[in-house]
Scaffold this motif. Sequence first.
Motif, mmCIF file in Angstrom:
data_model
loop_
_atom_site.group_PDB
_atom_site.id
_atom_site.type_symbol
_atom_site.label_atom_id
_atom_site.label_comp_id
_atom_site.label_asym_id
_atom_site.label_seq_id
_atom_site.Cartn_x
_atom_site.Cartn_y
_atom_site.Cartn_z
ATOM 1 N N ALA A 74 -63.849 128.745 24.742
ATOM 2 C CA ALA A 74 -63.497 127.423 24.211
ATOM 3 C C ALA A 74 -64.432 127.029 23.066
ATOM 4 C CB ALA A 74 -63.528 126.382 25.325
ATOM 5 N N VAL A 75 -65.703 127.323 23.197
ATOM 6 C CA VAL A 75 -66.647 127.030 22.108
ATOM 7 C C VAL A 75 -66.266 127.844 20.873
ATOM 8 C CG1 VAL A 75 -69.048 127.279 21.350
ATOM 9 C CG2 VAL A 75 -68.547 126.295 23.602
ATOM 10 N N GLY A 76 -65.925 129.118 21.075
ATOM 11 C CA GLY A 76 -65.496 129.953 19.949
ATOM 12 C C GLY A 76 -64.259 129.396 19.269
ATOM 13 N N PHE A 77 -63.271 128.989 20.068
ATOM 14 C CA PHE A 77 -62.064 128.396 19.489
ATOM 15 C C PHE A 77 -62.389 127.098 18.759
ATOM 16 C CE2 PHE A 77 -59.530 130.970 22.598
ATOM 17 C CZ PHE A 77 -58.736 131.618 21.669
ATOM 18 N N LEU A 126 -50.484 118.024 27.096
ATOM 19 C CA LEU A 126 -50.659 118.005 28.547
ATOM 20 C C LEU A 126 -49.438 118.552 29.283
ATOM 21 C CD1 LEU A 126 -52.481 114.586 28.959
ATOM 22 C CD2 LEU A 126 -53.478 116.891 29.003
ATOM 23 N N VAL A 127 -48.308 118.667 28.609
ATOM 24 C CA VAL A 127 -47.092 119.165 29.268
ATOM 25 C C VAL A 127 -47.265 120.614 29.721
ATOM 26 C CG1 VAL A 127 -44.627 119.652 28.999
ATOM 27 C CG2 VAL A 127 -45.589 117.494 28.138
ATOM 28 N N PRO A 128 -47.547 121.568 28.824
ATOM 29 C CA PRO A 128 -47.717 122.941 29.323
ATOM 30 C C PRO A 128 -48.952 123.084 30.226
ATOM 31 C CG PRO A 128 -48.200 122.848 26.967
ATOM 32 C CD PRO A 128 -47.637 121.517 27.360
ATOM 33 N N LEU A 129 -49.993 122.307 29.954
ATOM 34 C CA LEU A 129 -51.180 122.365 30.814
ATOM 35 C C LEU A 129 -50.846 121.862 32.218
ATOM 36 C CD1 LEU A 129 -53.863 121.037 28.303
ATOM 37 C CD2 LEU A 129 -53.515 123.400 29.047
ATOM 38 N N VAL A 173 -59.920 119.427 19.491
ATOM 39 C CA VAL A 173 -60.188 118.473 20.585
ATOM 40 C C VAL A 173 -59.916 119.160 21.929
ATOM 41 C CG1 VAL A 173 -59.456 116.322 21.686
ATOM 42 C CG2 VAL A 173 -59.771 116.409 19.207
ATOM 43 N N LEU A 174 -58.792 119.882 22.023
ATOM 44 C CA LEU A 174 -58.468 120.602 23.252
ATOM 45 C C LEU A 174 -59.557 121.618 23.592
ATOM 46 C CD1 LEU A 174 -56.641 121.462 25.602
ATOM 47 C CD2 LEU A 174 -55.372 122.889 23.974
ATOM 48 N N PRO A 212 -59.608 113.364 27.104
ATOM 49 C CA PRO A 212 -59.657 113.443 25.637
ATOM 50 C C PRO A 212 -58.385 114.021 25.011
ATOM 51 C CG PRO A 212 -61.243 114.973 26.619
ATOM 52 C CD PRO A 212 -60.645 114.180 27.732
ATOM 53 N N VAL A 213 -57.746 114.979 25.674
ATOM 54 C CA VAL A 213 -56.528 115.563 25.113
ATOM 55 C C VAL A 213 -55.403 114.531 25.134
ATOM 56 C CG1 VAL A 213 -54.758 117.336 25.439
ATOM 57 C CG2 VAL A 213 -57.169 117.935 25.635
ATOM 58 N N GLY A 214 -55.321 113.751 26.209
ATOM 59 C CA GLY A 214 -54.307 112.704 26.297
ATOM 60 C C GLY A 214 -54.453 111.658 25.212
ATOM 61 N N LEU A 215 -55.678 111.393 24.812
ATOM 62 C CA LEU A 215 -55.908 110.440 23.726
ATOM 63 C C LEU A 215 -55.580 111.046 22.364
ATOM 64 C CD1 LEU A 215 -59.290 108.886 24.944
ATOM 65 C CD2 LEU A 215 -57.021 107.807 24.964
#
Length: 182
Positions: A142-145, A64-67, A155-156, A55-58
């Motif tokens: 992640a839910v909080g963010f 995705l670079v730092p990840l 989305v991330l 989903p992040v790539g889309l």
Amino acid sequence: MAVIIGFVVAVAATPIAARVARRLRIVDEPGPLKIQTDPVPYLGGVAVFVALAVPVGLARPVLLVPLGLALALGLADDRNAPSPTARLIMEVAIGLVAGWIVPAPGPLGAVITAALVVGLLNAVNLLDGLDGLAAGVILVSAVGFALVLEGDSQVLALALAGSSAGFLVWNRPPARIYLGDA
């Protein structure tokens, strides 16, 4: 949709990552301070990355670079641990890349982002000692963010929540795989 994709891909990818880790002997061996009696494979972080990459790539592929850099550092650490100094230098470099891509507001935004990345990388690494703890904390965070962010950042966060939940299917006690540093 990012939550669902992340969850489904993580549920499917995690046992594959476990098999690869066993074959490559990238495992956490039992020891006096460990709760497991048998080796537990690492590389769960690879499955989480694959699951959130869809989903992040889309939405925004540059995220995705730092990840991916953090994943590579973690894989190197899982395989043959670099010195703490080398690891910190690489974490700062990853943080600066993240700060360049998604800086916090203000004149020191990139530096603040880099410091946050280094802090979060190490916080998660330190939490990964009990079955389900690190992935559970990541899921809740992640839910909080996701509740306070919008756009690509949301989305991330949603993808990370879904992929962490999918990973937890295999990481709940007794864990059949660990995140590892990756």
